[in-house]
Design a protein around this motif. Structure first.
Motif, PDB file in Angstrom:
ATOM      1  N   ASN A 101       0.721  -1.168   0.269  1.00 27.59           N
ATOM      2  CA  ASN A 101       0.012   0.098   0.069  1.00 27.59           C
ATOM      3  C   ASN A 101       0.984   1.271  -0.054  1.00 27.59           C
ATOM      4  O   ASN A 101       0.820   2.142   0.856  1.00 27.59           O
ATOM      5  CB  ASN A 101      -1.104   0.154   1.099  1.00 27.59           C
ATOM      6  CG  ASN A 101      -1.858  -1.067   1.154  1.00 27.59           C
ATOM      7  OD1 ASN A 101      -2.447  -1.463  -0.114  1.00 27.59           O
ATOM      8  ND2 ASN A 101      -2.210  -1.789   2.114  1.00 27.59           N
ATOM      9  N   GLY A 102       1.740   1.471  -1.095  1.00 27.84           N
ATOM     10  CA  GLY A 102       2.928   2.411  -1.101  1.00 27.84           C
ATOM     11  C   GLY A 102       2.492   3.605  -0.526  1.00 27.84           C
ATOM     12  O   GLY A 102       1.306   4.384  -0.944  1.00 27.84           O
ATOM     13  N   ALA A 103       3.310   4.146   0.254  1.00 26.61           N
ATOM     14  CA  ALA A 103       3.313   5.516   0.720  1.00 26.61           C
ATOM     15  C   ALA A 103       3.518   6.655  -0.312  1.00 26.61           C
ATOM     16  O   ALA A 103       4.147   6.352  -1.467  1.00 26.61           O
ATOM     17  CB  ALA A 103       3.983   5.706   2.035  1.00 26.61           C
ATOM     18  N   LYS A 104       3.303   7.939   0.071  1.00 30.35           N
ATOM     19  CA  LYS A 104       3.754   9.007  -0.812  1.00 30.35           C
ATOM     20  C   LYS A 104       5.294   8.952  -1.261  1.00 30.35           C
ATOM     21  O   LYS A 104       5.418   8.852  -2.601  1.00 30.35           O
ATOM     22  CB  LYS A 104       3.477  10.206  -0.170  1.00 30.35           C
ATOM     23  CG  LYS A 104       3.698  11.420  -0.997  1.00 30.35           C
ATOM     24  CD  LYS A 104       3.374  12.826  -0.191  1.00 30.35           C
ATOM     25  CE  LYS A 104       3.776  14.232  -1.069  1.00 30.35           C
ATOM     26  NZ  LYS A 104       3.631  15.087  -0.395  1.00 30.35           N
ATOM     27  N   GLY A 105       6.123   8.559  -0.400  1.00 23.25           N
ATOM     28  CA  GLY A 105       7.502   8.459  -0.807  1.00 23.25           C
ATOM     29  C   GLY A 105       7.805   7.261  -1.526  1.00 23.25           C
ATOM     30  O   GLY A 105       8.622   7.252  -2.794  1.00 23.25           O
ATOM     31  N   GLU A 106       6.795   6.272  -1.643  1.00 22.60           N
ATOM     32  CA  GLU A 106       7.232   5.142  -2.419  1.00 22.60           C
ATOM     33  C   GLU A 106       6.696   5.224  -3.761  1.00 22.60           C
ATOM     34  O   GLU A 106       7.234   4.655  -4.614  1.00 22.60           O
ATOM     35  CB  GLU A 106       6.619   3.647  -1.624  1.00 22.60           C
ATOM     36  CG  GLU A 106       7.169   3.181  -0.448  1.00 22.60           C
ATOM     37  CD  GLU A 106       6.408   2.193   0.204  1.00 22.60           C
ATOM     38  OE1 GLU A 106       5.270   2.223   0.201  1.00 22.60           O
ATOM     39  OE2 GLU A 106       6.973   1.589   1.068  1.00 22.60           O
ATOM     40  N   LYS A 107       5.732   5.812  -3.780  1.00 24.85           N
ATOM     41  CA  LYS A 107       4.972   6.390  -5.026  1.00 24.85           C
ATOM     42  C   LYS A 107       6.220   7.193  -5.929  1.00 24.85           C
ATOM     43  O   LYS A 107       6.334   6.975  -7.092  1.00 24.85           O
ATOM     44  CB  LYS A 107       3.813   6.770  -4.917  1.00 24.85           C
ATOM     45  CG  LYS A 107       2.624   6.153  -4.613  1.00 24.85           C
ATOM     46  CD  LYS A 107       1.334   6.745  -4.413  1.00 24.85           C
ATOM     47  CE  LYS A 107       0.306   5.804  -4.039  1.00 24.85           C
ATOM     48  NZ  LYS A 107      -0.672   6.272  -3.228  1.00 24.85           N
ATOM     49  N   LYS A 108       7.100   8.088  -5.177  1.00 19.86           N
ATOM     50  CA  LYS A 108       7.712   9.009  -5.941  1.00 19.86           C
ATOM     51  C   LYS A 108       9.000   7.776  -6.378  1.00 19.86           C
ATOM     52  O   LYS A 108       9.485   8.354  -7.446  1.00 19.86           O
ATOM     53  CB  LYS A 108       8.431  10.179  -4.874  1.00 19.86           C
ATOM     54  CG  LYS A 108       7.240  11.153  -4.840  1.00 19.86           C
ATOM     55  CD  LYS A 108       7.940  12.139  -3.997  1.00 19.86           C
ATOM     56  CE  LYS A 108       6.869  13.303  -3.791  1.00 19.86           C
ATOM     57  NZ  LYS A 108       7.454  14.392  -2.550  1.00 19.86           N
ATOM     58  N   ILE A 109       9.312   7.108  -5.509  1.00 21.32           N
ATOM     59  CA  ILE A 109      10.407   6.200  -5.852  1.00 21.32           C
ATOM     60  C   ILE A 109      10.024   5.253  -7.210  1.00 21.32           C
ATOM     61  O   ILE A 109      10.830   5.399  -8.426  1.00 21.32           O
ATOM     62  CB  ILE A 109      10.936   5.191  -4.728  1.00 21.32           C
ATOM     63  CG1 ILE A 109      11.483   5.808  -3.679  1.00 21.32           C
ATOM     64  CG2 ILE A 109      11.916   4.032  -5.380  1.00 21.32           C
ATOM     65  CD1 ILE A 109      11.401   5.067  -2.429  1.00 21.32           C
ATOM     66  N   SER A 110       8.712   4.879  -7.330  1.00 18.95           N
ATOM     67  CA  SER A 110       8.468   4.248  -8.346  1.00 18.95           C
ATOM     68  C   SER A 110       8.392   5.042  -9.543  1.00 18.95           C
ATOM     69  O   SER A 110       8.432   4.768 -10.659  1.00 18.95           O
ATOM     70  CB  SER A 110       7.082   3.594  -8.049  1.00 18.95           C
ATOM     71  OG  SER A 110       6.914   2.828  -8.995  1.00 18.95           O
ATOM     72  N   PHE A 111       7.678   6.349  -9.424  1.00 16.41           N
ATOM     73  CA  PHE A 111       7.682   7.085 -10.565  1.00 16.41           C
ATOM     74  C   PHE A 111       8.990   7.510 -10.950  1.00 16.41           C
ATOM     75  O   PHE A 111       9.216   7.496 -12.162  1.00 16.41           O
ATOM     76  CB  PHE A 111       6.784   8.221 -10.136  1.00 16.41           C
ATOM     77  CG  PHE A 111       6.490   9.304 -11.052  1.00 16.41           C
ATOM     78  CD1 PHE A 111       5.442   9.053 -12.390  1.00 16.41           C
ATOM     79  CD2 PHE A 111       7.151  10.568 -11.247  1.00 16.41           C
ATOM     80  CE1 PHE A 111       5.522   9.912 -13.286  1.00 16.41           C
ATOM     81  CE2 PHE A 111       6.952  11.489 -12.329  1.00 16.41           C
ATOM     82  CZ  PHE A 111       5.986  11.208 -13.409  1.00 16.41           C
ATOM     83  N   GLY A 112       9.942   7.941 -10.000  1.00 12.63           N
ATOM     84  CA  GLY A 112      11.240   8.066 -10.771  1.00 12.63           C
ATOM     85  C   GLY A 112      11.831   7.019 -11.244  1.00 12.63           C
ATOM     86  O   GLY A 112      12.566   7.274 -12.499  1.00 12.63           O
ATOM     87  N   GLN A 113      11.647   5.771 -10.821  1.00 14.86           N
ATOM     88  CA  GLN A 113      12.124   4.688 -11.790  1.00 14.86           C
ATOM     89  C   GLN A 113      11.756   4.534 -13.168  1.00 14.86           C
ATOM     90  O   GLN A 113      12.458   4.211 -14.209  1.00 14.86           O
ATOM     91  CB  GLN A 113      12.006   3.292 -10.994  1.00 14.86           C
ATOM     92  CG  GLN A 113      12.852   3.288  -9.902  1.00 14.86           C
ATOM     93  CD  GLN A 113      12.619   1.886  -9.032  1.00 14.86           C
ATOM     94  OE1 GLN A 113      11.601   1.320  -9.154  1.00 14.86           O
ATOM     95  NE2 GLN A 113      13.449   1.599  -8.298  1.00 14.86           N
ATOM     96  N   TRP A 114      10.345   4.883 -13.234  1.00 17.78           N
ATOM     97  CA  TRP A 114       9.818   4.765 -14.680  1.00 17.78           C
ATOM     98  C   TRP A 114       9.970   5.803 -15.449  1.00 17.78           C
ATOM     99  O   TRP A 114      10.376   5.786 -16.629  1.00 17.78           O
ATOM    100  CB  TRP A 114       8.052   4.796 -14.389  1.00 17.78           C
ATOM    101  CG  TRP A 114       7.759   3.326 -14.032  1.00 17.78           C
ATOM    102  CD1 TRP A 114       7.216   2.914 -12.762  1.00 17.78           C
ATOM    103  CD2 TRP A 114       7.692   2.180 -14.775  1.00 17.78           C
ATOM    104  NE1 TRP A 114       6.785   1.630 -12.919  1.00 17.78           N
ATOM    105  CE2 TRP A 114       7.410   1.070 -14.140  1.00 17.78           C
ATOM    106  CE3 TRP A 114       8.300   1.702 -15.996  1.00 17.78           C
ATOM    107  CZ2 TRP A 114       7.262  -0.309 -14.455  1.00 17.78           C
ATOM    108  CZ3 TRP A 114       8.509   0.487 -16.553  1.00 17.78           C
ATOM    109  CH2 TRP A 114       7.883  -0.739 -15.595  1.00 17.78           C
ATOM    110  N   VAL A 115      10.136   7.144 -14.810  1.00 18.81           N
ATOM    111  CA  VAL A 115      11.082   8.172 -15.527  1.00 18.81           C
ATOM    112  C   VAL A 115      12.362   7.955 -15.906  1.00 18.81           C
ATOM    113  O   VAL A 115      12.935   8.173 -17.265  1.00 18.81           O
ATOM    114  CB  VAL A 115      11.013   9.485 -14.890  1.00 18.81           C
ATOM    115  CG1 VAL A 115      11.858  10.647 -15.282  1.00 18.81           C
ATOM    116  CG2 VAL A 115       9.343  10.113 -14.578  1.00 18.81           C
ATOM    117  N   GLY A 116      13.265   7.104 -15.288  1.00 17.92           N
ATOM    118  CA  GLY A 116      14.585   6.623 -15.498  1.00 17.92           C
ATOM    119  C   GLY A 116      14.363   5.909 -16.784  1.00 17.92           C
ATOM    120  O   GLY A 116      15.333   5.570 -17.748  1.00 17.92           O
TER     121      GLY A 116
END
Length: 129
Positions: free
Chosen positions: A49-64
């Protein structure tokens, strides 16, 4: 556009061309690895149930991932072309890919810091890729 060290009599020409091909191959392998990491991280965070920080990590990975894909495409086009305009366009694509990768890494760093702060506050340790 003449390529650097494209002199057919230069003994380094073949070595340079071989190294350029190996670099392009490595870029595509990196893309595959980044896709796998982003996918598995997204799956992990969805189960948690990804928290806000986890969502940023995941989004950053996909941008990468998008950035790595652009870099691989640009480098491939540069490698196979002899047309000056196509080479310059390919280089711009690769550079834009690098910029996106940097943005993705920055998003991951911010998200990771948020997760770390949450860990310090709650005492619950989570996996930060």
């Amino acid at each position: 556009m003449e390529r650097v060290n494209s002199n057919q009599f230069d003994p380094n020409t073949k070595k340079i061309e071989g190294l350029e091909r190996k670099i392009v191959t490595a870029l595509w392998i990196q893309l595959l690895g980044q896709i796998m990491e982003a996918k598995y991280t997204s799956d992990l965070f969805a189960l948690q149930n990804g928290a806000k920080g986890e969502k940023k990590i995941s989004f950053g990975q996909w941008v990468g991932v998008v950035g790595q894909g652009l870099e691989a495409i640009g480098a491939t086009k540069e490698l196979v072309s002899t047309d000056r305009d196509i080479i310059l366009s390919a280089q711009r694509i690769a550079i834009n890919g690098n910029l996106l990768q940097s943005l993705g890494s920055a998003l991951e760093a911010v998200g990771s810091e948020e997760v770390l702060i949450d860990e310090l506050v709650t005492g619950i340790q989570e996996f930060i890729p």
